[in-house]
Write an enzyme that holds these catalytic residues in place. Structure first.
Site, PDB file in Angstrom:
ATOM      1  N   SER A 121       1.125  -0.652  -0.441  1.00 58.29           N
ATOM      2  CA  SER A 121       0.036  -0.198   0.089  1.00 58.29           C
ATOM      3  C   SER A 121       0.780   1.100  -0.141  1.00 58.29           C
ATOM      4  O   SER A 121       0.202   2.359   0.111  1.00 58.29           O
ATOM      5  CB  SER A 121      -0.942   0.323   1.412  1.00 58.29           C
ATOM      6  OG  SER A 121       0.373  -0.042   2.248  1.00 58.29           O
ATOM      7  N   HIS A 142      -3.491  -3.447  -4.993  1.00 62.61           N
ATOM      8  CA  HIS A 142      -3.756  -3.381  -4.181  1.00 62.61           C
ATOM      9  C   HIS A 142      -5.429  -3.528  -3.545  1.00 62.61           C
ATOM     10  O   HIS A 142      -5.849  -2.432  -4.324  1.00 62.61           O
ATOM     11  CB  HIS A 142      -2.534  -1.989  -3.489  1.00 62.61           C
ATOM     12  CG  HIS A 142      -3.370  -1.310  -2.600  1.00 62.61           C
ATOM     13  ND1 HIS A 142      -3.849   0.186  -2.121  1.00 62.61           N
ATOM     14  CD2 HIS A 142      -3.321  -2.266  -1.124  1.00 62.61           C
ATOM     15  CE1 HIS A 142      -3.856   0.176  -1.280  1.00 62.61           C
ATOM     16  NE2 HIS A 142      -3.704  -0.877  -0.142  1.00 62.61           N
ATOM     17  N   GLU A 154      -6.286  -0.422  -6.412  1.00 59.24           N
ATOM     18  CA  GLU A 154      -5.695  -0.177  -7.019  1.00 59.24           C
ATOM     19  C   GLU A 154      -4.383  -0.849  -7.898  1.00 59.24           C
ATOM     20  O   GLU A 154      -4.072  -2.240  -6.978  1.00 59.24           O
ATOM     21  CB  GLU A 154      -4.892   0.577  -5.808  1.00 59.24           C
ATOM     22  CG  GLU A 154      -5.822   1.906  -5.292  1.00 59.24           C
ATOM     23  CD  GLU A 154      -5.109   2.781  -4.986  1.00 59.24           C
ATOM     24  OE1 GLU A 154      -4.799   4.344  -4.254  1.00 59.24           O
ATOM     25  OE2 GLU A 154      -4.660   2.456  -4.057  1.00 59.24           O
ATOM     26  N   ASN A 192      -3.891   6.072  -0.079  1.00 56.38           N
ATOM     27  CA  ASN A 192      -3.237   6.221   0.742  1.00 56.38           C
ATOM     28  C   ASN A 192      -2.677   7.374   1.177  1.00 56.38           C
ATOM     29  O   ASN A 192      -2.905   8.471   1.841  1.00 56.38           O
ATOM     30  CB  ASN A 192      -2.215   5.398   1.406  1.00 56.38           C
ATOM     31  CG  ASN A 192      -2.345   3.479   1.508  1.00 56.38           C
ATOM     32  OD1 ASN A 192      -4.300   3.328   2.538  1.00 56.38           O
ATOM     33  ND2 ASN A 192      -2.280   2.923   1.687  1.00 56.38           N
TER      34      ASN A 192
END
Length: 596
Positions: A121, A142, A154, A192
């Site tokens: 991540s 991800h 992702e 993130n």
């Protein structure tokens, strides 16, 4: 034609790895699930069994489907078991050296055409890929936690990832029923990168005693409709994991100070306060791994009765102003049983406000949310006036006039002369310093901010803003009034943005910077935050609703007061405002709304 993946390997069977195994097996794909040792393998097997059993108990998975799912999973110790799979996903802890060792070994074990993927991540997919002799076949996939539930994936391509590898993985995501966003290899990717700056900022607010953990979390849940408050979310993610992600993003992402982990975070990790998994983080939990919060020494005491903590008795309230906010506040107080004196500039404005309040109350009756008798009683409690002198005997004044400091200061100077001693004087400002307003009076100890959210009758949150001159009694009175209105009052210091705007707008500004850098599209960024983080709206949807001019003004205030380079308004936001693209109200903002 995209390639057909019939067998997939998953390395690492923690919460994330076991969830990824379940996603593939649920969708008819055979999985080789690998761990480093027999005990770790058994823990992974138990995690998978627990998750699928819960799905059966909730009626979300048939027993026969669960059994078929388990038959598709082959558990093994060691990477050699992955010699014939079509794709491997690695889901081990976020340590670059560990991942590089695993990828070097996978490169040796797997067939030449096998795609090697990492679920990282925050780490560089590129740096992981160079541990292999096939970096063109390495990609980031991800998933978000919990993988079986969260829709977003992702897909992260490096500069050398082959286009057909990306296309094959995108087709696989579609087969799994996931929404994929494909992006380049950059610190934090989309979700993130936007989420952790916000979380770190919330920790810094808590560390500086600006507001309590309960108030910070309540503010973001109730003020923004987020599924969890930031500190509770940190506890869920794990403070050690959050620290690693922030530290990596800081080092990889241009050393933005806002991603430098707040010192308190490192201290808590060192002390073993890791969040839910250790039973103690920002909150204390029933036991390690439990989601149940239990009281600890920092839990606020429940106050019995409205007049706890020296709060003053309030029976009659004055509301000054004639806009949407003033109208909503009048309605809220009248419905809660307070006598209300509405003061506007001129009887014409009073008549308009009266009409608006009646219309809103009637809507409540039509929708079945308000009895006719209660509507009539609420209207009976309101008196309408065009002179401030009628506030001579009220116990609380709430000011909701235009957001101009000179206007508010002149009003408060007048209130100071008219109102009796001990009256709490409140301003609903959302952007001006409350202390400036307070110092226009001879009684700054009695002045607080009461920041209602729009529409006031609906929104459950009120920010209670205390200045360095506000007395504890005035703060306690404001909090007790919020409770009597059925609102949640959160107390904070007199700083630009208070809690909600100070945390929300830098996140929105970061999203604009991401778009400006052509890293991703507005649609993909909105998808990422809605599907990956459970936000009710994506940042660009929200900016268009709030208004880009309003957003820019708030962001400028934050930057001017805090002088944090990362808070400087994104040039793209300034350009759109200059061009008159202000969002829904002008039918054009980040998106074109003219056809909607």
């Amino acid at each position: 034609m995209a390639r057909e993946f019939s067998t997939v390997g998953v390395v690492g069977l923690g919460t994330m790895g076991a969830g990824i195994v379940e996603v593939f097996a649920r969708n008819g794909i055979d999985v080789v699930a690998v761990e480093i040792s027999a005990p770790a393998l058994e823990r992974g097997r138990a995690t998978l069994k627990g998750s699928t059993d819960r799905a059966v108990a909730k009626g979300k998975l048939a027993e026969a489907d669960r059994d078929a799912l388990h038959e598709r999973v082959h558990f093994a110790v060691g990477l050699d078991a992955l010699h014939s799979v079509d794709l491997v996903i690695e889901a081990v802890p976020e340590h670059l050296d560990l991942k590089q060792r695993i990828f070097a070994e996978l490169d040796r074990v797997c067939r030449p055409e096998t795609i090697l993927a990492t679920n990282t991540s925050s780490l560089s997919v590129t740096e992981i890929s160079v541990a292999t002799s096939r970096p063109n076949q390495v990609v980031g996939i991800h998933f978000f936690n919990p993988a079986p539930v969260m829709k977003l994936v992702e897909v992260v391509r490096t500069v050398v990832t082959a286009p057909e590898v990306v296309a094959d993985v995108e087709a696989l995501c579609a087969r799994l029923g996931k929404v994929d966003v494909t992006i380049n290899d950059r610190a934090g990717f989309i979700a993130n990168a936007l989420l952790f700056g916000y979380l770190n900022h919330a920790v810094s607010m808590f560390e500086s005693h600006y507001a309590t953990r309960e108030d910070i979390d309540a503010a973001m849940k109730l003020g923004c409709g987020l599924p969890m408050g930031p500190l509770a979310l940190m506890d869920l993610i794990g403070l050690d994991t959050a620290y690693e992600i922030l530290d990596t993003m800081y080092r990889r992402g241009g050393r933005d100070r806002r991603h430098a982990p707040v010192p308190l975070l490192k201290q808590m990790v060192t002390a073993g306060l890791l969040g839910r998994k250790s039973g103690r983080g920002f909150y204390t939990y029933e036991r390690p791994g439990s989601p149940v919060v239990v009281p600890d020494e920092a839990t606020p005491l429940a106050t019995d009765g409205a007049l706890a903590d020296g709060a003053r008795a309030i029976a009659k309230v004055g509301v000054v102003g004639s806009g949407t906010m003033a109208t909503g506040i009048i309605e809220v107080f009248a419905k809660a049983g307070y006598e209300v004196v509405s003061v506007t500039r001129g009887m014409e404005k009073s008549a308009k406000v009266c009409e608006s309040v009646k219309t809103s109350l009637n809507k409540g009756v039509v929708r079945g949310k308000l009895a006719e008798a209660d509507r009539d009683a609420a209207l009976g409690r309101i008196s309408w006036s065009a002179t401030l002198d009628h506030l001579a005997d009220v116990d609380l004044v709430v000011e909701a006039v235009v957001e101009e400091l000179s206007v508010k200061k002149a009003l408060f100077a007048s209130l100071d002369e008219i109102c009796k001693p001990g009256v709490v004087l409140a301003t609903t400002t959302s952007s001006l310093p409350v202390i400036d307003v307070a110092m226009a009076t001879q009684r700054p100890a009695d002045v607080v901010g009461l920041h209602f959210f729009n529409p006031a009758p609906v929104m459950p949150l009120v920010e209670v803003v205390r200045t360095i001159r506000t007395s504890p009694e005035a703060t306690a009175t404001a909090r007790a009034v919020c409770a009597a209105l059925g609102k949640t009052g959160v107390v904070c210091g007199d700083r630009s943005g208070f809690i909600v705007n100070a945390l929300l707008f830098p996140y929105l500004n970061d999203a604009v910077k991401m778009l400006e850098a052509s890293y991703s599209t507005a649609d993909d960024i909105d998808h990422a935050m809605k599907l990956g983080c459970g936000y009710p709206m994506g940042p660009f949807e929200l900016l268009d609703v709030v208004g880009l001019d309003v957003s820019l003004a708030i962001q400028r205030e934050l930057y001017l007061e805090l002088r944090e380079p990362g808070f400087a308004p994104a040039p793209l936001l300034e350009h759109l405002v200059t061009a008159g693209y202000l969002g829904r109200k002008t039918r054009r903002g980040f998106r074109d709304h003219s056809h909607r």
